[in-house]
Design a protein around this motif. Structure first.
Motif, PDB file in Angstrom:
ATOM      1  N   VAL A  50      22.896  66.861  42.247  1.00 47.06           N
ATOM      2  CA  VAL A  50      22.211  65.858  42.602  1.00 47.06           C
ATOM      3  C   VAL A  50      22.764  64.610  42.342  1.00 47.06           C
ATOM      4  N   ARG A  51      22.725  63.670  41.700  1.00 52.09           N
ATOM      5  CA  ARG A  51      23.446  62.895  42.714  1.00 52.09           C
ATOM      6  C   ARG A  51      25.146  62.202  43.283  1.00 52.09           C
ATOM      7  N   ALA A  52      25.576  63.373  43.237  1.00 54.39           N
ATOM      8  CA  ALA A  52      26.286  63.195  44.885  1.00 54.39           C
ATOM      9  C   ALA A  52      25.598  63.479  45.401  1.00 54.39           C
ATOM     10  N   ILE A  53      24.629  64.313  45.750  1.00 58.94           N
ATOM     11  CA  ILE A  53      23.897  63.794  47.187  1.00 58.94           C
ATOM     12  C   ILE A  53      23.070  62.461  47.059  1.00 58.94           C
ATOM     13  N   ARG A  54      22.435  61.825  46.501  1.00 63.41           N
ATOM     14  CA  ARG A  54      22.061  60.652  46.001  1.00 63.41           C
ATOM     15  C   ARG A  54      22.338  59.193  46.915  1.00 63.41           C
ATOM     16  N   ASP A  55      23.884  59.803  46.301  1.00 58.50           N
ATOM     17  CA  ASP A  55      24.670  58.376  46.413  1.00 58.50           C
ATOM     18  C   ASP A  55      25.412  58.421  47.793  1.00 58.50           C
ATOM     19  N   ILE A  56      25.888  60.032  48.920  1.00 60.08           N
ATOM     20  CA  ILE A  56      26.072  60.470  49.670  1.00 60.08           C
ATOM     21  C   ILE A  56      25.091  60.204  50.971  1.00 60.08           C
ATOM     22  N   SER A  57      24.108  60.148  50.928  1.00 56.49           N
ATOM     23  CA  SER A  57      22.532  59.721  51.374  1.00 56.49           C
ATOM     24  C   SER A  57      22.760  57.849  51.766  1.00 56.49           C
ATOM     25  N   LEU A  58      23.060  57.324  50.811  1.00 57.73           N
ATOM     26  CA  LEU A  58      23.039  55.643  50.599  1.00 57.73           C
ATOM     27  C   LEU A  58      24.355  55.781  51.355  1.00 57.73           C
ATOM     28  N   HIS A  59      25.027  56.161  52.925  1.00 53.58           N
ATOM     29  CA  HIS A  59      26.149  56.012  53.244  1.00 53.58           C
ATOM     30  C   HIS A  59      25.292  56.424  54.527  1.00 53.58           C
ATOM     31  N   THR A  60      24.381  56.971  54.978  1.00 49.57           N
ATOM     32  CA  THR A  60      23.956  58.330  55.703  1.00 49.57           C
ATOM     33  C   THR A  60      22.323  57.435  56.049  1.00 49.57           C
ATOM     34  N   GLY A  61      21.663  57.366  55.207  1.00 46.72           N
ATOM     35  CA  GLY A  61      20.493  56.876  55.184  1.00 46.72           C
ATOM     36  C   GLY A  61      19.679  55.687  55.768  1.00 46.72           C
ATOM     37  N   ASN A  62      20.559  55.057  56.444  1.00 46.31           N
ATOM     38  CA  ASN A  62      20.138  54.132  56.883  1.00 46.31           C
ATOM     39  C   ASN A  62      20.419  53.793  58.264  1.00 46.31           C
ATOM     40  N   PHE A  63      20.817  54.925  58.969  1.00 48.20           N
ATOM     41  CA  PHE A  63      21.497  54.059  60.181  1.00 48.20           C
ATOM     42  C   PHE A  63      20.751  56.146  61.042  1.00 48.20           C
ATOM     43  N   HIS A  64      20.446  56.611  61.949  1.00 49.46           N
ATOM     44  CA  HIS A  64      19.937  57.126  62.868  1.00 49.46           C
ATOM     45  C   HIS A  64      20.832  57.522  63.697  1.00 49.46           C
ATOM     46  N   TYR A  65      22.055  56.401  64.137  1.00 50.15           N
ATOM     47  CA  TYR A  65      22.794  56.759  65.573  1.00 50.15           C
ATOM     48  C   TYR A  65      23.154  58.769  65.102  1.00 50.15           C
ATOM     49  N   PRO A  66      23.144  59.611  66.534  1.00 57.43           N
ATOM     50  CA  PRO A  66      22.704  58.912  68.431  1.00 57.43           C
ATOM     51  C   PRO A  66      21.956  59.236  68.321  1.00 57.43           C
ATOM     52  N   TYR A  67      20.355  59.219  67.233  1.00 58.66           N
ATOM     53  CA  TYR A  67      19.436  59.374  67.952  1.00 58.66           C
ATOM     54  C   TYR A  67      18.700  58.650  67.959  1.00 58.66           C
ATOM     55  N   SER A  68      17.351  58.180  68.967  1.00 61.61           N
ATOM     56  CA  SER A  68      16.639  56.932  69.412  1.00 61.61           C
ATOM     57  C   SER A  68      15.718  56.857  68.147  1.00 61.61           C
ATOM     58  N   GLU A  69      15.102  58.104  67.163  1.00 59.86           N
ATOM     59  CA  GLU A  69      14.460  57.374  66.652  1.00 59.86           C
ATOM     60  C   GLU A  69      14.766  57.947  64.852  1.00 59.86           C
ATOM     61  N   ASP A  70      14.083  57.296  64.041  1.00 61.37           N
ATOM     62  CA  ASP A  70      14.221  57.204  63.013  1.00 61.37           C
ATOM     63  C   ASP A  70      13.943  57.867  61.911  1.00 61.37           C
ATOM     64  N   ILE A  71      13.985  58.753  61.494  1.00 66.31           N
ATOM     65  CA  ILE A  71      12.690  59.424  60.771  1.00 66.31           C
ATOM     66  C   ILE A  71      11.691  59.014  59.492  1.00 66.31           C
ATOM     67  N   ASN A  72      13.086  58.343  59.432  1.00 75.98           N
ATOM     68  CA  ASN A  72      12.219  56.893  58.011  1.00 75.98           C
ATOM     69  C   ASN A  72      11.200  56.674  58.466  1.00 75.98           C
ATOM     70  N   GLU A  73      11.350  56.082  59.889  1.00 76.43           N
ATOM     71  CA  GLU A  73       9.474  55.035  60.197  1.00 76.43           C
ATOM     72  C   GLU A  73       8.971  56.229  61.177  1.00 76.43           C
ATOM     73  N   GLU A  74       9.276  57.828  61.007  1.00 79.69           N
ATOM     74  CA  GLU A  74       8.212  58.862  61.775  1.00 79.69           C
ATOM     75  C   GLU A  74       7.427  59.479  60.259  1.00 79.69           C
ATOM     76  N   LEU A  75       8.240  59.597  59.287  1.00 84.19           N
ATOM     77  CA  LEU A  75       7.379  60.733  57.898  1.00 84.19           C
ATOM     78  C   LEU A  75       7.875  59.360  57.114  1.00 84.19           C
ATOM     79  N   LYS A  76       7.253  60.017  55.587  1.00 81.80           N
ATOM     80  CA  LYS A  76       6.806  59.131  54.903  1.00 81.80           C
ATOM     81  C   LYS A  76       8.183  60.227  53.488  1.00 81.80           C
ATOM     82  N   ILE A  77       9.407  59.875  53.027  1.00 84.85           N
ATOM     83  CA  ILE A  77       9.440  60.581  52.377  1.00 84.85           C
ATOM     84  C   ILE A  77       9.681  59.682  51.030  1.00 84.85           C
ATOM     85  N   ILE A  78      10.047  60.290  50.425  1.00 80.63           N
ATOM     86  CA  ILE A  78      10.073  59.937  48.602  1.00 80.63           C
ATOM     87  C   ILE A  78      10.963  60.745  47.538  1.00 80.63           C
ATOM     88  N   ASP A  79      11.854  60.111  46.812  1.00 82.14           N
ATOM     89  CA  ASP A  79      12.572  60.834  45.841  1.00 82.14           C
ATOM     90  C   ASP A  79      11.692  60.943  44.491  1.00 82.14           C
TER      91      ASP A  79
END
Length: 104
Positions: A50-79
């Motif tokens: 669980v902690r490892a998934i959260r840690d690795i998400s810090l590297h991927t959750g800030n970017f949305h390349y190669p997609y033009s939309e950012d899921i964080n702008e479309e949906l409300k996501i919480i931890d």
């Protein structure tokens, strides 16, 4: 927060740097961790997944390349945080019960 949101080693390690809350009002996606591995022998370690998934998400959750939309702008996501962590003779039962209660 500026550019520090892109630094995986700073800030609180929530999934995709989402808000850490248990308020499910208007939430589209809630990420809930269940750090548990007491149901196995000679193979512990899943509790750290669980902690490892959260840690690795810090590297991927800030970017949305190669997609033009950012899921964080479309949906409300919480931890939602972690649930189901238990020890003792009834640990497996307690983990299942608590996880079910929070997921319902």
């Amino acid at each position: 927060m500026g550019n520090s949101k892109f630094l995986a080693y700073s800030g609180n390690p929530t999934f995709w740097r989402s808000e850490l809350t248990r308020d499910l009002t208007d939430v589209d996606i809630a990420v809930m961790g269940v750090p548990f591995d007491l149901g196995v022998s000679n193979r512990p370690g899943a509790r750290y997944g669980v902690r490892a998934i959260r840690d690795i998400s810090l590297h991927t959750g800030n970017f949305h390349y190669p997609y033009s939309e950012d899921i964080n702008e479309e949906l409300k996501i919480i931890d939602y945080g972690d649930v189901g962590a238990a020890v003792g003779a009834s640990a497996i039962h307690d983990m299942i019960e608590e996880t079910y209660q929070h997921a319902s």
